[in-house]
Design a protein around this motif. Structure first.
Motif, mmCIF file in Angstrom:
data_model
loop_
_atom_site.group_PDB
_atom_site.id
_atom_site.type_symbol
_atom_site.label_atom_id
_atom_site.label_comp_id
_atom_site.label_asym_id
_atom_site.label_seq_id
_atom_site.Cartn_x
_atom_site.Cartn_y
_atom_site.Cartn_z
ATOM 1 N N GLY A 108 3.183 5.148 -4.288
ATOM 2 C CA GLY A 108 3.404 6.548 -3.905
ATOM 3 C C GLY A 108 4.025 6.702 -2.522
ATOM 4 O O GLY A 108 3.943 7.783 -1.924
ATOM 5 N N LYS A 109 4.681 5.665 -2.035
ATOM 6 C CA LYS A 109 5.281 5.705 -0.685
ATOM 7 C C LYS A 109 6.249 6.872 -0.509
ATOM 8 O O LYS A 109 6.170 7.616 0.470
ATOM 9 C CB LYS A 109 6.050 4.398 -0.376
ATOM 10 C CG LYS A 109 5.183 3.158 -0.378
ATOM 11 C CD LYS A 109 6.008 1.903 -0.172
ATOM 12 C CE LYS A 109 6.951 1.580 -1.318
ATOM 13 N NZ LYS A 109 6.298 1.256 -2.601
ATOM 14 N N ARG A 168 8.060 6.774 -14.611
ATOM 15 C CA ARG A 168 9.170 7.219 -13.754
ATOM 16 C C ARG A 168 10.481 6.534 -14.146
ATOM 17 O O ARG A 168 11.517 7.169 -14.217
ATOM 18 C CB ARG A 168 8.856 6.930 -12.281
ATOM 19 C CG ARG A 168 9.885 7.519 -11.314
ATOM 20 C CD ARG A 168 9.743 6.992 -9.892
ATOM 21 N NE ARG A 168 10.057 5.563 -9.818
ATOM 22 C CZ ARG A 168 9.905 4.823 -8.727
ATOM 23 N NH1 ARG A 168 9.436 5.351 -7.617
ATOM 24 N NH2 ARG A 168 10.216 3.539 -8.745
HETATM 25 P P1 ATP Z 1 8.603 2.313 -5.363
HETATM 26 O O1 ATP Z 1 7.724 1.153 -5.142
HETATM 27 O O2 ATP Z 1 9.373 2.211 -6.631
HETATM 28 O O3 ATP Z 1 9.457 2.645 -4.176
HETATM 29 P P2 ATP Z 1 6.826 4.416 -4.476
HETATM 30 O O4 ATP Z 1 5.704 3.635 -3.895
HETATM 31 O O5 ATP Z 1 7.769 5.066 -3.516
HETATM 32 O O6 ATP Z 1 7.621 3.586 -5.566
HETATM 33 P P3 ATP Z 1 6.623 7.019 -5.716
HETATM 34 O O7 ATP Z 1 8.029 7.012 -6.195
HETATM 35 O O8 ATP Z 1 6.248 7.915 -4.601
HETATM 36 O O9 ATP Z 1 6.138 5.514 -5.392
HETATM 37 O O10 ATP Z 1 5.628 7.297 -6.924
HETATM 38 C C1 ATP Z 1 5.812 6.646 -8.190
HETATM 39 C C2 ATP Z 1 5.787 7.697 -9.304
HETATM 40 O O11 ATP Z 1 4.474 8.211 -9.426
HETATM 41 C C3 ATP Z 1 6.677 8.904 -9.029
HETATM 42 O O12 ATP Z 1 7.227 9.334 -10.240
HETATM 43 C C4 ATP Z 1 5.708 9.940 -8.445
HETATM 44 O O13 ATP Z 1 6.135 11.254 -8.689
HETATM 45 C C5 ATP Z 1 4.433 9.616 -9.195
HETATM 46 N N1 ATP Z 1 3.202 9.872 -8.413
HETATM 47 C C6 ATP Z 1 2.926 9.431 -7.163
HETATM 48 N N2 ATP Z 1 1.697 9.808 -6.777
HETATM 49 C C7 ATP Z 1 1.177 10.504 -7.805
HETATM 50 C C8 ATP Z 1 -0.092 11.178 -8.035
HETATM 51 N N3 ATP Z 1 -1.055 11.191 -7.118
HETATM 52 N N4 ATP Z 1 -0.267 11.775 -9.219
HETATM 53 C C9 ATP Z 1 0.694 11.758 -10.171
HETATM 54 N N5 ATP Z 1 1.893 11.156 -10.034
HETATM 55 C C10 ATP Z 1 2.135 10.540 -8.866
#
Ligand code: ATP
Length: 200
Positions: free
Chosen positions: A13-14, A146
């Motif tokens: 979720g970063k 996603r």
């Molecule tokens: P990556 O490692 O691919 O860069 P990331 O760590 O940036 O991923 P995000 O893209 O922020 O992660 O989140 C992954 C997916 O989960 C996204 O589609 C986001 O909208 C969803 N998501 C994140 N947190 C939540 C939550 N608490 N509840 C529901 N969906 C979530």
């Protein structure tokens, strides 16, 4: 200027947390995006990557094709190390330049999202490191929905990264993303209040 390095496992979720921090007033830099820039055509990074991996990593548009490069290095630790040995120092330099530019521009709080922050040894670029955590099954499920990828491909990437416990041990603040988006926003706001009051 107060600089925060934001990291966490894949799918933790970063980017979502970075978005909330942006709403709260932080300026954002995405180290992944900076990473593409360091080997654009015409750069020293481009030359080094092509010298190491050959012309076959160059796509029809003349740019290095990240998918092709990824398929060569993923699952081959020696080749992966060759790539990170070229690009991580370049990215660190480019991020340091961005930090300098933002400081000169008068930015008060800067968040740099960097998935490989610990693996690349970039801790010293930042005043604090904040880590986003989520249970592995949850992160995997979110990435599958996603990106439409398979569980196997996500699990292979999970296996290649450092464990959450280690990130948490090395963090100044931890943001737990184990619940819904409202809960996440609340956790981010609470860490923001605790760690940045008086800094902006
Ligand atoms: P990556 O490692 O691919 O860069 P990331 O760590 O940036 O991923 P995000 O893209 O922020 O992660 O989140 C992954 C997916 O989960 C996204 O589609 C986001 O909208 C969803 N998501 C994140 N947190 C939540 C939550 N608490 N509840 C529901 N969906 C979530």
């Amino acid at each position: 200027m107060f600089t925060i390095g934001l990291t966490g496992g894949i799918g933790s979720g970063k980017s979502t947390v970075a978005g909330v921090l942006n709403d709260l007033g932080a300026k954002l830099v995405d180290a992944d995006r900076v990473g593409w820039e360091v080997y654009r055509t015409g750069t020293g990074g481009y030359r080094s990557v092509v010298d190491e991996f050959g012309e076959e990593v160059v796509g029809p548009d003349g740019e290095i094709d990240r998918k092709r490069l990824g398929s060569i290095v993923f699952g081959d630790p020696a080749r992966m190390e060759a790539l990170t040995g070229i690009v991580w120092p370049l990215i660190a330099g480019a991020v340091a330049d961005r930090i300098g530019e933002e400081a000169a521009r008068g930015t008060l709080i800067l968040v740099v999202e960097a998935a490989v922050l610990f693996e690349a040894g970039w801790e010293n670029l930042f005043d604090e490191i904040w880590v986003v955590t989520a249970r592995e099954e949850m992160a995997v499920e979110r990435l599958i929905s996603r990106d439409g990828v398979t569980a196997e491909s996500v699990l292979a990437r999970v296996a290649a990264q450092i464990p959450d416990e280690e990130r948490v041990r090395r963090a100044d603040a931890v943001i737990d993303n184990g619940g819904d988006l409202t809960g996440l926003r609340r956790s981010v706001e609470s860490v923001w209040r605790e760690r940045t009051t008086g800094k902006a």
